[in-house]
Design a protein around this motif. Structure first.
Motif, PDB file in Angstrom:
ATOM      1  N   ALA A   1       0.839  -1.205   0.000  1.00 38.30           N
ATOM      2  CA  ALA A   1       0.000   0.000   0.000  1.00 38.30           C
ATOM      3  C   ALA A   1       0.874   1.255   0.000  1.00 38.30           C
ATOM      4  CB  ALA A   1      -0.922  -0.009   1.209  1.00 38.30           C
ATOM      5  N   ILE A   2       1.909   1.251   0.822  1.00 34.67           N
ATOM      6  CA  ILE A   2       2.803   2.424   0.881  1.00 34.67           C
ATOM      7  C   ILE A   2       3.501   2.601  -0.472  1.00 34.67           C
ATOM      8  CG2 ILE A   2       4.983   3.276   1.898  1.00 34.67           C
ATOM      9  CD1 ILE A   2       2.806   3.668   3.870  1.00 34.67           C
ATOM     10  N   PHE A   3       3.881   1.478  -1.078  1.00 34.87           N
ATOM     11  CA  PHE A   3       4.560   1.562  -2.382  1.00 34.87           C
ATOM     12  C   PHE A   3       3.638   2.190  -3.429  1.00 34.87           C
ATOM     13  CE2 PHE A   3       5.546  -0.300  -6.557  1.00 34.87           C
ATOM     14  CZ  PHE A   3       6.806   0.238  -6.725  1.00 34.87           C
ATOM     15  N   MET A   4       2.398   1.735  -3.447  1.00 37.84           N
ATOM     16  CA  MET A   4       1.461   2.260  -4.446  1.00 37.84           C
ATOM     17  C   MET A   4       1.156   3.735  -4.185  1.00 37.84           C
ATOM     18  SD  MET A   4      -1.031  -0.949  -5.157  1.00 37.84           S
ATOM     19  CE  MET A   4      -1.730  -0.255  -6.637  1.00 37.84           C
ATOM     20  N   ALA A   5       0.929   4.042  -2.911  1.00 33.13           N
ATOM     21  CA  ALA A   5       0.605   5.438  -2.576  1.00 33.13           C
ATOM     22  C   ALA A   5       1.812   6.345  -2.839  1.00 33.13           C
ATOM     23  CB  ALA A   5       0.188   5.528  -1.112  1.00 33.13           C
ATOM     24  N   GLY A   6       3.000   5.868  -2.481  1.00 34.60           N
ATOM     25  CA  GLY A   6       4.216   6.658  -2.695  1.00 34.60           C
ATOM     26  C   GLY A   6       4.555   6.835  -4.160  1.00 34.60           C
TER      27      GLY A   6
ATOM     28  N   SER B   1       1.805   9.515  -5.385  1.00 29.51           N
ATOM     29  CA  SER B   1       1.623  10.786  -4.661  1.00 29.51           C
ATOM     30  C   SER B   1       1.987  12.001  -5.511  1.00 29.51           C
ATOM     31  CB  SER B   1       2.435  10.782  -3.369  1.00 29.51           C
ATOM     32  OG  SER B   1       3.809  10.709  -3.669  1.00 29.51           O
ATOM     33  N   GLN B   2       3.022  11.881  -6.324  1.00 25.55           N
ATOM     34  CA  GLN B   2       3.434  13.023  -7.147  1.00 25.55           C
ATOM     35  C   GLN B   2       2.359  13.362  -8.183  1.00 25.55           C
ATOM     36  OE1 GLN B   2       6.380  14.692  -6.487  1.00 25.55           O
ATOM     37  NE2 GLN B   2       5.488  16.206  -7.870  1.00 25.55           N
ATOM     38  N   GLU B   3       1.750  12.329  -8.758  1.00 28.14           N
ATOM     39  CA  GLU B   3       0.681  12.541  -9.746  1.00 28.14           C
ATOM     40  C   GLU B   3      -0.528  13.201  -9.094  1.00 28.14           C
ATOM     41  OE1 GLU B   3       0.550  12.164 -12.962  1.00 28.14           O
ATOM     42  OE2 GLU B   3       2.596  11.407 -13.082  1.00 28.14           O
ATOM     43  N   VAL B   4      -0.845  12.731  -7.885  1.00 21.40           N
ATOM     44  CA  VAL B   4      -1.993  13.298  -7.165  1.00 21.40           C
ATOM     45  C   VAL B   4      -1.720  14.767  -6.858  1.00 21.40           C
ATOM     46  CG1 VAL B   4      -3.352  13.158  -5.036  1.00 21.40           C
ATOM     47  CG2 VAL B   4      -2.666  11.071  -6.203  1.00 21.40           C
TER      48      VAL B   4
ATOM     49  N   LYS C   1      -1.676   6.392 -14.586  1.00 18.01           N
ATOM     50  CA  LYS C   1      -0.459   6.907 -13.947  1.00 18.01           C
ATOM     51  C   LYS C   1      -0.468   6.659 -12.446  1.00 18.01           C
ATOM     52  CE  LYS C   1       0.804  10.680 -17.040  1.00 18.01           C
ATOM     53  NZ  LYS C   1       0.748  12.135 -17.178  1.00 18.01           N
ATOM     54  N   LEU C   2      -1.653   6.693 -11.864  1.00 22.44           N
ATOM     55  CA  LEU C   2      -1.764   6.505 -10.405  1.00 22.44           C
ATOM     56  C   LEU C   2      -1.423   5.082  -9.989  1.00 22.44           C
ATOM     57  CD1 LEU C   2      -5.011   8.480  -9.520  1.00 22.44           C
ATOM     58  CD2 LEU C   2      -2.661   9.196  -9.193  1.00 22.44           C
ATOM     59  N   VAL C   3      -1.708   4.123 -10.858  1.00 18.03           N
ATOM     60  CA  VAL C   3      -1.509   2.726 -10.451  1.00 18.03           C
ATOM     61  C   VAL C   3      -0.252   2.077 -11.034  1.00 18.03           C
ATOM     62  CG1 VAL C   3      -3.916   2.203  -9.956  1.00 18.03           C
ATOM     63  CG2 VAL C   3      -3.085   1.931 -12.267  1.00 18.03           C
TER      64      VAL C   3
ATOM     65  N   GLY D   1       2.883   3.450 -11.619  1.00 19.19           N
ATOM     66  CA  GLY D   1       4.177   3.891 -11.101  1.00 19.19           C
ATOM     67  C   GLY D   1       5.236   3.980 -12.185  1.00 19.19           C
ATOM     68  N   ASP D   2       6.399   3.338 -11.917  1.00 18.07           N
ATOM     69  CA  ASP D   2       7.501   3.451 -12.879  1.00 18.07           C
ATOM     70  C   ASP D   2       7.341   2.512 -14.081  1.00 18.07           C
ATOM     71  OD1 ASP D   2       8.122   1.003 -11.841  1.00 18.07           O
ATOM     72  OD2 ASP D   2       9.883   1.664 -10.742  1.00 18.07           O
ATOM     73  N   GLN D   3       6.206   1.815 -14.171  1.00 14.46           N
ATOM     74  CA  GLN D   3       5.979   0.917 -15.314  1.00 14.46           C
ATOM     75  C   GLN D   3       5.199   1.613 -16.429  1.00 14.46           C
ATOM     76  OE1 GLN D   3       7.296  -2.114 -15.495  1.00 14.46           O
ATOM     77  NE2 GLN D   3       8.122  -2.078 -13.438  1.00 14.46           N
ATOM     78  N   ARG D   4       5.067   2.937 -16.355  1.00  9.82           N
ATOM     79  CA  ARG D   4       4.206   3.609 -17.329  1.00  9.82           C
ATOM     80  C   ARG D   4       4.781   3.573 -18.752  1.00  9.82           C
ATOM     81  NH1 ARG D   4       5.466   9.455 -17.442  1.00  9.82           N
ATOM     82  NH2 ARG D   4       7.244   9.692 -16.080  1.00  9.82           N
ATOM     83  N   HIS D   5       6.122   3.515 -18.885  1.00 12.70           N
ATOM     84  CA  HIS D   5       6.707   3.437 -20.228  1.00 12.70           C
ATOM     85  C   HIS D   5       6.388   2.096 -20.879  1.00 12.70           C
ATOM     86  CE1 HIS D   5       9.113   6.591 -18.286  1.00 12.70           C
ATOM     87  NE2 HIS D   5       9.021   7.139 -19.468  1.00 12.70           N
ATOM     88  N   VAL D   6       6.423   1.036 -20.054  1.00 16.37           N
ATOM     89  CA  VAL D   6       6.076  -0.300 -20.566  1.00 16.37           C
ATOM     90  C   VAL D   6       4.602  -0.315 -20.959  1.00 16.37           C
ATOM     91  CG1 VAL D   6       5.929  -2.744 -19.976  1.00 16.37           C
ATOM     92  CG2 VAL D   6       7.817  -1.399 -19.133  1.00 16.37           C
ATOM     93  N   LEU D   7       3.771   0.276 -20.119  1.00 12.70           N
ATOM     94  CA  LEU D   7       2.334   0.311 -20.388  1.00 12.70           C
ATOM     95  C   LEU D   7       2.045   1.093 -21.674  1.00 12.70           C
ATOM     96  CD1 LEU D   7      -0.243  -0.715 -19.072  1.00 12.70           C
ATOM     97  CD2 LEU D   7      -0.448   1.468 -17.909  1.00 12.70           C
ATOM     98  N   ALA D   8       2.754   2.184 -21.873  1.00 14.03           N
ATOM     99  CA  ALA D   8       2.569   2.987 -23.097  1.00 14.03           C
ATOM    100  C   ALA D   8       2.928   2.156 -24.327  1.00 14.03           C
ATOM    101  CB  ALA D   8       3.432   4.242 -23.036  1.00 14.03           C
TER     102      ALA D   8
END
Lengths: 269, 291
Positions: free
Chosen positions: A180-185, A188-191, B45-47, B49-56
């Motif tokens: 959960a912390i990983f997903m939220a962290g 967070s920048q996008e939010v 983008k919210l879900v 994370g750093d895999q967005r380039h792969v997803l694109a």
């Protein structure tokens, strides 16, 4: 004494980790998928090299994520379950040294894995780039920075997992709490960017303040993401990297302090 | 042990039989090829994370395979109208996830201009991409082509070709930019642009190409100024260019370095029979790049 005990425990943790069969399988799978990257990258129409870098970074990130969650969440909890903690703490070793030893062992394993995966990835990338050279050449230094900051990110996540592991008496809180912390962290920048945009009109001031507070409290994992610089050979923002590294050191230190403090207060039966 | 071995052999044989039936069935089973809806980039983008380039990249590959399936019809596929809207939205999402992704721009250019006729939307995506891929001349080149060929907007075409020329220093883009600036009545912008490119160029052939275009545009501009003087003096525009010589506004009609002849079109705009492209008349034109 504390220093040597920490190092000794870190060494033991690392050895135990290197013998872990689950991690062997994960690492093997990681290497195998990396070898397929030159073939997969041919699916791209115009950016074979860029797709190869995207894929290798993705694989490294996924491997480090799983390793950090598994090692960080299970280390203390498993030791307690096996009554190993009681034997170790019966020795003249402080609980802080124990927590730090566990952390440094895990951190060292994550760094080693990043290094080896990074080396294999470099060979794979060179092979893919040789097939269809891109407009922009690969910036190897930038790629090395991207992998290094990935290892920092997942070491920080392992520290968070260790904190949950030090607090919790069950396996569920460390695992699900860390995820959960990983997903939220990561979000967070996008939010925060969304909140700062003109699109947000309906959100109350209290909600905005709470979200902002969470943004500052949660670890900002997107700061460690240098993918775009490595994939598209863009110049690195050096000041930004310095800030990110300083953030990593301070945040990890705070988390470790809290983990050591809570573990010291914990009743071990 | 013997029973187990027999059981294994029996099961393997049964597997071989069943798998051949299954393969035949799967080949004949109707297939509905669908692309479907892609969630918005903000949500992804919210879900991811750093895999967005792969997803694109995955989103783009999904659209490419779907697009391929539209042309490569299988006998057992269920016909359904092409999901052009979903295709475009998926490409748009991929670009939002990774605005540097060249596959996305390349596919948008290839699929949505000729086939679907959405050059305006493609140019919107390309303009967005130019903010990120600041080194890449392909995006302004594609946008310039769309503006000139599909949208018939010479001024926009000139602007994009000018950008492509500045990034690539390619003679083609420089000449195209100058040509479309002329088409858009922007010769006064085309001339300093060509002078700048001539100054920057170190290659003699390149310089000669630019100089020829510059001379042609300067000639056209001189005639245009003569027409304006004629209009001030006589209150109407000349019908032919010869009137400018007869009235002594121009001593002679400048020659077109491309081998054509200048004339006035029905809107009194200066045109040349060469259309600012080399015409081998055997008299004026001499090729700069030898065959």
């Amino acid at each position: 004494m504390r220093k040597s005990a920490t190092l000794l425990l870190a060494q033991i943790t690392l050895r135990a980790t290197l013998r872990d069969r689950v991690l062997h399988m994960l690492l093997g799978a990681g290497f195998f998928i990396l070898l397929l990257v030159p073939a997969f990258s041919l699916f791209s129409m115009r950016q074979v090299q860029e797709l190869a870098i995207t894929l290798v970074l993705s694989i490294i990130s996924l491997f480090l994520l799983v390793s950090a969650v598994l090692l960080g969440t299970s280390s203390i909890w498993r030791d307690i379950e096996c009554h190993y903690t009681a034997s170790v703490l019966g020795l003249p070793i402080s609980r802080t040294a124990y927590v730090l030893g566990k952390f440094f062992g895990t951190a060292f394993f994550l760094s080693l894995s990043s290094f080896f995966l990074g080396m294999v990835s470099s060979a794979v990338m060179a092979l893919a780039a040789a097939q269809y050279p891109a407009q922009q050449p690969i910036l190897w230094g930038t790629f090395a920075y991207a992998v290094f900051f990935y290892s920092c990110k997942y070491i920080l996540l392992a520290a968070v997992a260790l904190l949950f592991s030090a607090i919790s008496t069950s396996f569920f809180l460390p695992v699900f709490g860390t995820i959960a912390i990983f997903m939220a962290g990561s979000a967070s920048q996008e939010v925060m960017a969304y909140l700062s945009s003109d699109k947000v009109v309906q959100l109350s001031a209290v909600s905005k303040s709470v979200t902002k507070a969470l943004y500052y409290i949660l670890p900002n994992f997107s700061a460690f993401d240098l993918n775009v610089y490595a994939i598209y050979s863009l110049p690195l923002p050096l000041f930004g990297l310095a800030y990110t590294f300083a953030y990593f050191l301070v945040y990890t230190a705070i988390i470790l302090l809290l983990a050591a403090w809570s573990f010291a207060k914990r009743e071990l039966t | 042990m013997k029973i187990k071995a027999l059981a294994l052999i029996f099961l393997l044989l049964a597997y071989v039989v069943i798998v051949s039936w299954l393969t035949r069935y799967m080949e004949q089973r109707p297939v509905a090829i669908k692309l479907g809806y892609t969630p918005s980039a903000s949500a992804l983008k919210l879900v991811c994370g750093d895999q967005r380039h792969v997803l694109a990249e995955w989103s783009i590959l999904k659209v490419i395979f779907y697009f391929g399936s539209l042309t490569d019809k299988r006998p057992n596929s269920i016909a359904s109208p092409p999901e052009y809207y979903n295709m475009f939205k998926t490409v748009e999402t991929a670009i939002e996830l990774d605005p540097y992704n060249m596959d996305a721009y390349y596919f948008a250019q290839a699929a949505f201009t000729w086939e679907v006729g959405h050059a305006q939307d493609v140019n919107r995506l390309l303009s967005y991409g130019m903010r990120f891929r600041t080194w890449d001349y392909y995006l302004p080149y594609f946008a310039g082509f769309n503006a000139a060929y599909f949208l018939k907007k010479p001024q926009d075409a000139a602007m994009y070709f000018k950008k492509a020329a500045e990034l690539s220093r390619n003679t083609l883009f420089t000449n195209l930019a100058a040509r479309y600036l002329y088409e858009a009545d922007q010769t006064q912008i085309a001339i300093p642009f060509l002078i700048m490119m001539i100054d920057k160029s170190t290659d003699t052939t390149e310089k000669a190409l630019y100089t020829r275009r510059l001379e042609a545009l300067q000639a056209a501009q001189a005639i245009q100024k003569g027409i304006e003087q004629f209009e001030i003096k006589y209150g109407n525009k000349p019908v032919t260019l010869q009137e400018l010589v007869i009235t002594k506004i121009l001593s002679e009609i400048p020659t077109d370095p491309y081998g054509g002849t200048f004339y006035l079109d029905d809107k009194s705009k200066v045109r040349t029979t060469s259309k600012l492209a080399p015409v081998n008349t055997g008299q004026n034109y001499s090729p700069i790049i030898k065959p």
